[in-house]
Design an enzyme around this catalytic site. Structure first.
Site, PDB file in Angstrom:
ATOM      1  N   ASP A 128     -89.244 -33.307 -46.329  1.00  0.00           N
ATOM      2  CA  ASP A 128     -89.434 -33.094 -44.703  1.00  0.00           C
ATOM      3  C   ASP A 128     -89.888 -31.965 -44.364  1.00  0.00           C
ATOM      4  O   ASP A 128     -90.203 -31.374 -43.149  1.00  0.00           O
ATOM      5  CB  ASP A 128     -88.340 -33.425 -43.937  1.00  0.00           C
ATOM      6  CG  ASP A 128     -86.958 -32.616 -44.580  1.00  0.00           C
ATOM      7  OD1 ASP A 128     -87.175 -31.669 -45.549  1.00  0.00           O
ATOM      8  OD2 ASP A 128     -85.882 -32.751 -44.305  1.00  0.00           O
ATOM      9  N   ASP A 193     -79.301 -27.844 -47.785  1.00  0.00           N
ATOM     10  CA  ASP A 193     -79.641 -27.594 -46.591  1.00  0.00           C
ATOM     11  C   ASP A 193     -78.743 -27.251 -45.792  1.00  0.00           C
ATOM     12  O   ASP A 193     -77.421 -27.907 -45.814  1.00  0.00           O
ATOM     13  CB  ASP A 193     -80.727 -28.602 -45.982  1.00  0.00           C
ATOM     14  CG  ASP A 193     -81.451 -27.974 -44.586  1.00  0.00           C
ATOM     15  OD1 ASP A 193     -82.543 -27.720 -44.686  1.00  0.00           O
ATOM     16  OD2 ASP A 193     -80.652 -28.187 -43.471  1.00  0.00           O
ATOM     17  N   ARG A 475     -81.466 -23.903 -34.138  1.00  0.00           N
ATOM     18  CA  ARG A 475     -81.575 -22.375 -34.597  1.00  0.00           C
ATOM     19  C   ARG A 475     -82.469 -21.920 -34.004  1.00  0.00           C
ATOM     20  O   ARG A 475     -83.658 -22.347 -33.668  1.00  0.00           O
ATOM     21  CB  ARG A 475     -81.711 -22.398 -36.160  1.00  0.00           C
ATOM     22  CG  ARG A 475     -81.491 -20.903 -36.674  1.00  0.00           C
ATOM     23  CD  ARG A 475     -81.017 -21.400 -38.092  1.00  0.00           C
ATOM     24  NE  ARG A 475     -79.735 -21.687 -38.392  1.00  0.00           N
ATOM     25  CZ  ARG A 475     -79.388 -22.186 -39.732  1.00  0.00           C
ATOM     26  NH1 ARG A 475     -80.110 -22.302 -40.878  1.00  0.00           N
ATOM     27  NH2 ARG A 475     -78.108 -22.333 -39.840  1.00  0.00           N
TER      28      ARG A 475
END
Length: 781
Positions: A128, A193, A475
């Site tokens: 991804d 992650d 973020r």
């Protein structure tokens, strides 16, 4: 001081759980329920949780929080494990490991070097991160497959060889796929992650870790985690109107700040939980990473049951319902801190710029933007990502887009939509939602991270040009999305972002303001509406999953010696048994230093499997206190200024170790272990700071480095960039025993400073061996 709205209250100290009680029961746990459709022979082990909790309850003799139930239910040795919040190091047995493609490369390279034939727990890799968003889904995905062919082949063959599931490019974002396929209430999942906690939306304790931690678990070694404290967030009232689950976590981030959750699990409870969908809970848990929390979790609810059934897992839904007594906190469970939020009073929020905890209520955003001189025109609005790409998110956003189009309006800002998975893309395409976005003027990107992680080929603004973007991402650090430090990135709900795309300005409040239509009439949005789940069920779309073959002996993994993308690892040297003596400071970092500053993403993602190449980005984003510049430090041997990596390579070539001096919450952000590995690879000995973010501190330990903190934060100011550093007492390194930092000034004067560490006995063996991986390899001989 905490900042908070009228909707929220913060109670320091302990508070008891009350709203959703749990009856003690020793009934037999559900049996033989497959973890997922992709692993029919791997079963949910609720019985282990039941058995462990029976032991732990007798030992602790007190009510347990939900997070304690999940963690203690996965203890390797419940009878003997020391259990004390914020103090003990727990030895845990996770149910699953998940890796995204950027971090999976280094994790699998480390796993290969340990000489282990196959993973010990169910594991998967998800492609991804390496897909650049630019032209649109079809062209971007085709280009990514060509550019990253070598890496994708490496990941696919390594997964096949070592018995991991492989989700190829186009499958979607790791966290969306995990909640659609793998997460289940009560699970303990680790992922490479930082937004792995997304699975908390299904009641899982899902923790972001570095690749070395993942290697431990894949190798069958218990995973070590410092026993987290528990922060309770009590939700009352109900979500309605413009307010969304995103606003819950934006409010919490404003209250707790980017480091308020460090060392703790955030646990949501209360009557308000029932008004939040499972995917909405996932949004809240996902962004818990922005407050430094170990993870975030919700109790089992009917919305979780509905989601499990809708995604083809009715047997998991029923087993979770049977086991529900252990999927919520006990009556009277105690928290270290409690935040209360009344959802009925909560209003939409916008957080930013440059940090996810700068919270502004929408009602005040217009005036605040003017006061702060934030760029007024919104250049781009982006929705989707791992945080907000659920069916519910898309339907609510589409309801606003359709309403505006029906009034004759088109978007005024660039409008970009990222489906979170192939299942979401296929379902929203079938149901006409993507058509609405396209007709409004939007661009649909590939099912991937894209601009959220800096994978955005942006052409509308020049680097250094001040502009505003608003996203539904998680973020928004400086330069995070587009590499432009002058871009003011704001985070909001996908509904609010969509409405702002039509308003095009920070002066527009979609709740109260109107837009003039082409016919001259005023248009005002009505509150968004949507569906929690698709009435026709989910369309799984294209099959992008590769299961490991039954015969793995014939699979070959190839890493070319001259590859610029992949590099086999050489073990780091073991500790030489001596103190660190009289070494230079590579850089004294001023202010915020996230993992984006230490090891940038964006164009550097292509080197995540090549330690030498990616080390050329080490600390190039950090501000040097000596001159206020980035990537320009003084070589203490030659006296010349040069880039940080080049200076480090000079020291390494001349066999000169070095240290980094840093500020507060050093290493916040992504879980990327490259931020630790590059420091070790280029000859670093220690990183000495006021405080660390949890994942980065662990990553430094795993690579054989010394993460040290000033006992007195003011001692940071006593060190100058030209000083030499000695670290004394390493021969007696022991848990809880401080070390001495001897600072030698250019005049020859010595200053001794106390520095602390959090090493336990096991972690000290990593330091002695040169890395945790070295210790694993040694133990298998």
């Amino acid at each position: 001081m905490f900042s908070r709205s009228a909707a929220a209250r913060v109670l320091k100290g302990t508070a008891s759980f009350g709203a959703i009680g749990a009856r003690r029961s020793m009934a037999t746990a559900p049996q033989k329920v497959p973890m997922s459709r992709h692993e029919p022979n791997k079963y949910i082990n609720y019985q282990r949780i039941e058995d462990n909790l029976e032991i732990v309850r007798k030992r602790l003799n007190r009510p347990l929080t939900l997070s304690e139930k999940i963690l203690y239910g996965h203890l390797d040795n419940a009878a003997e494990q020391d259990i004390k919040r914020g103090v003990s190091y727990l030895q845990l047995r996770p149910d699953r490991v998940v890796c995204q493609d950027a971090t999976a490369q280094m994790a699998l390279l480390q796993f290969m070097s340990a000489g282990i034939p196959q993973v010990a727990v169910p594991s998967s890799v998800h492609c991804d991160h390496l897909i650049l968003g630019e032209s649109g889904a079809e062209a971007d995905l085709a280009r990514a497959k060509e550019v990253n062919k070598e890496v994708y082949e490496f990941l696919a063959t390594t997964c096949a060889k070592y018995n991991l599931g492989f989700w190829g490019p186009g499958s979607g974002i790791i966290h969306q796929i995990v909640i659609e396929n793998y997460a289940f209430p009560g699970a303990l999942i680790i992922g490479t992650d930082s937004h792995t906690p997304n699975a908390g939306g299904l009641g899982a304790a899902a923790v972001g870790v570095g690749g070395a931690d993942a290697v431990d678990v894949m190798a069958g070694i218990p995973w070590e985690l410092k026993c987290p404290k528990a922060i309770g967030v009590k939700l009352t009232g109900r979500l309605s109107g413009w307010t969304s689950p995103k606003d819950i976590i934006l409010e919490v981030a404003g209250i707790l700040t980017v480091k308020g959750g460090t060392g703790a699990i955030v646990e949501y409870y209360g009557s308000g939980v029932e008004s939040v969908s499972a995917t909405g809970m996932g949004t809240v848990c996902n962004m818990g990473a922005e407050i430094g929390a170990t993870t975030s979790v919700f109790p089992f609810t009917e919305s979780m049951h509905r989601y499990l059934v809708s995604t083809g897992r009715p047997e998991v839904a029923e087993a979770s319902k049977q086991f529900a007594r252990n999927l919520r906190a006990d009556d009277g469970a105690q928290y270290d801190e409690v935040v209360e939020i009344n959802l009925s009073e909560l209003e939409p929020r916008i957080n930013g710029p440059f940090t996810p905890d700068l919270m502004t209520p929408l009602a005040k955003f217009k005036d605040t933007a003017k006061e702060k001189d934030w760029p007024q025109d919104i250049s781009a609005c982006l929705i989707g990502s791992c945080t907000n790409s659920s069916y519910e998110d898309m339907t609510r956003a589409a309801s606003l887009a359709k309403e505006a189009m029906d009034a004759g309006l088109k978007v005024k800002s660039d409008f970009i939509v990222t489906p979170g998975s192939e299942q979401i893309r296929a379902t929203t395409e079938r149901d006409g939602l993507l058509k609405i976005f396209r007709e409004a003027g939007g661009t649909i990107l590939a099912n991937a991270c894209g601009p959220c992680i800096g994978q955005w080929a942006r052409h509308d603004v020049k680097k250094g040009e001040r502009n505003t973007i608003v996203t539904s991402y998680n973020r928004n650090f400086t330069g995070r999305n587009d590499g432009n430090p002058a871009t003011h990135g704001f985070v909001a709900s996908p509904e609010l972002v969509t409405a702002l795309a039509f308003g095009g300005s920070t002066n527009f409040n979609p709740v109260t303001d109107t837009i003039t239509t082409p016919s001259g009439k005023p248009f005002k949005f009505t509150p968004p509406n949507g569906a929690e789940l698709p009435s026709r069920g989910f369309d799984t779309g294209l099959n992008t999953y590769q299961a490991p073959p039954s015969d793995r002996s014939k699979v070959n993994v190839v890493v070319k010696p001259d590859s610029q993308r992949l590099q086999l690892l050489e073990p780091f040297k073991a500790w030489d048994g001596k103190d660190v003596e009289n070494v230079p400071i590579l850089i004294k970092v001023k202010g915020k230093c996230t993992t984006d500053h230490i090891s940038m993403a964006g164009p550097w993602l292509k080197y995540r499997g090549h330690l030498d190449n990616i080390s050329n980005n080490m600390l190039i984003g950090a501000t040097n206190i000596e001159n206020g510049e980035a990537n320009n430090v003084r070589n203490q041997t030659t006296g010349e200024f040069s880039p940080v990596p080049a200076t480090a390579r000079y020291y390494k070539a001349h066999d000169i170790p070095w240290v980094v001096i840093g500020d507060e919450n050093y290493g916040e952000g992504s879980s990327r272990e490259h931020a630790a590995m590059s420091v070790r690879f280029l000859g670093g000995a220690a990183v000495i700071v006021k405080s660390f973010a949890r994942i980065h501190e662990t990553n430094l330990k795993k690579q054989g480095l010394l993460p040290l903190t000033f006992h007195d934060a003011k001692d940071y100011d006593r060190i100058s960039p030209e000083d030499k550093i000695s670290i004394l007492g390493l021969k007696e390194l022991a848990p809880g025993k401080p070390l001495t930092l001897r600072v030698t000034k250019p005049s020859g004067e010595h200053v001794d400073i106390r520095v602390d560490h959090t090493f336990n006995e096991n972690q000290i063996t990593w330091f002695h061996a040169g890395s945790a991986l070295n210790e694993i390899a040694k133990s298998r001989k």
